[in-house]
Design an enzyme around this catalytic site. Structure first.
Site, short mmCIF file in Angstrom:
data_model
loop_
_atom_site.label_atom_id
_atom_site.label_comp_id
_atom_site.label_asym_id
_atom_site.label_seq_id
_atom_site.Cartn_x
_atom_site.Cartn_y
_atom_site.Cartn_z
N GLY A 5 0.86 -1.18 0.00
CA GLY A 5 0.00 0.00 0.00
C GLY A 5 0.90 1.23 0.00
CG ASP A 43 -0.49 1.85 -5.80
OD1 ASP A 43 0.03 1.41 -4.77
OD2 ASP A 43 -1.59 1.47 -6.21
CE LYS A 87 -2.08 -4.22 -6.39
NZ LYS A 87 -0.67 -4.58 -6.69
#
Ligand code: MRU
Length: 377
Positions: free
Chosen positions: A54, A245, A256
């Site tokens: 994460g 991200d 993702k």
């Protein structure tokens, strides 16, 4: 947030400040285990092997990792060693920009100092970064909950939210990014229900998001990754909220793998698609996410095999024919045009340069696109 009724964060220091303790996320949801990072190499492998994962948590772990490296540094030329350690940590995973952001912040505080002086500054900066990440998620929750409240005010029935992967507190320090508005809504008594994409190949949705929502008592249902489009076509999704991200200054979002497909389905069904992210996930130097963001390729075994609990331990079993090839892209890029809005610690904005700079005017002078085309295939 809570685990078995007890308040937890994802990372903390021991009492003598020479170890960083993490929750080993590879063991969840089957067992809650912590591990101790005693050296920079431990932090590197915790990130690389996804004991921590994460974007915000990767950044904070790297900051503490660099602190541990500085604390234990014995090399004579400290400044050179500092840069070597920073480059080493940055190489652990390529996509989440929080990693470089966090490491650079510690480097900036420590270069030009002696190892002894730098130790205190590095610790201070890592602690500060951790607090900031926690506070950003808290604020993302406060801004994002308004979207859920508005839907509930019109619908007067539980709000169905779809999320992908784990952009929850386990991916951060606390609250999460995509989950912060959900937790705030739940705490305010707004009825919510979360569709949790399982998120193959590592199943962060099924294993982590479902776990943390369950621990907080938030109603949720785990779905196969291919289910979201069907649910949207049948009016069963009111809003999609995902994490990020790396987000470019133009609002392209790397998240993702599979996020892009959910954004397409949401667009086709007129369902709002929001991305929740702290500003530490914005890459101020790039514009075109498709061209400029390096997408991590991971071990094909994560695709060819699947992990589960056999009642005693976690085991891995093969899913595909022995001789078939598999490939494992970790992330994809959702173009800004498919994103309804970005939920940040400064408020909600459109996914475009004007929107982002409207919330972060201090970044106006930043040279965008300095990396132009670096990762073009
Ligand atoms: O590969 P991971 O597990 O480190 O990926 C990170 C994610 O969980 C996400 O893509 C997430 O949505 C953004 S991080 C808050």
């Amino acid at each position: 947030m809570k685990v078995e009724g007890k308040q937890f964060q994802t990372i903390w220091l021991n009492n003598s400040y020479d170890e960083t303790i993490i929750i080993d996320q590879r063991q969840l949801p089957f067992q809650l285990k912590t591990s101790r990072l005693k050296a920079i190499e431990d932090a590197f492998y915790a990130i690389k092997n996804m004991a921590v994962r994460g974007a915000p948590l990767i950044g904070v772990t790297a900051a503490y990792g660099l602190y541990l490296g500085i604390l234990n540094s014995k090399k004579p030329d400290f400044d050179t060693h500092l840069i070597e350690m920073a480059d080493y940590l940055k190489s652990a995973r390529p996509t989440a920009v929080n990693l470089a952001f966090a490491v650079d912040r510690v480097v900036n505080k420590c270069s030009g100092l002696t190892q002894k002086e730098a130790t205190g500054f590095a610790l201070n900066e890592a602690n500060k970064l951790k607090d900031e990440e926690e506070q950003s998620c808290n604020l993302i929750g406060d801004f994002g909950v308004q979207l859920i409240e508005d839907i509930y005010a019109k619908k007067k029935e539980p709000v169905n939210i779809l999320t992908h992967c784990n952009a929850g507190w386990l991916a951060c320090i606390d609250w999460g990014t995509a989950t912060a508005p959900i937790y705030k809504a739940h705490q305010k008594g707004i009825p919510v229900h979360v569709w949790v994409d399982e998120t193959r190949p590592r199943n962060q949705g099924a294993r982590l998001t479902a776990y943390e929502l369950g621990q907080e008592g938030v109603p949720h249902t785990v779905i196969a990754d291919n289910t979201g489009g069907h649910l949207m076509q049948h009016g069963k999704v009111d809003i999609v909220i995902v994490g990020s991200d790396r987000t470019t200054i133009k609002g392209d979002v790397a998240n993702k793998i599979g996020t892009y497909l959910k954004a397409l389905a949401a667009h086709d069904n007129n369902i709002p698609f929001y991305v929740a992210l702290p500003s530490s996930s914005i890459d101020w130097e790039i514009e075109d996410g498709l061209v400029e963001i390096e997408i991590e390729k991971r071990d094909a075994k994560e695709v060819s095999h699947i992990e589960g609990w056999d009642g005693k331990e976690i085991i891995s079993v093969r899913l595909i024919p022995e001789k078939s090839n598999a490939i494992n892209y970790g992330f994809d890029v959702t173009p800004a045009r498919l994103v309804t809005g970005l939920i940040t610690e400064k408020g909600i904005c459109q996914a475009c340069k004007e929107g982002i700079l409207g919330l972060f005017p201090e970044k106006k002078a930043y040279p965008a696109s300095s990396k132009g085309g670096k990762f073009k295939k």
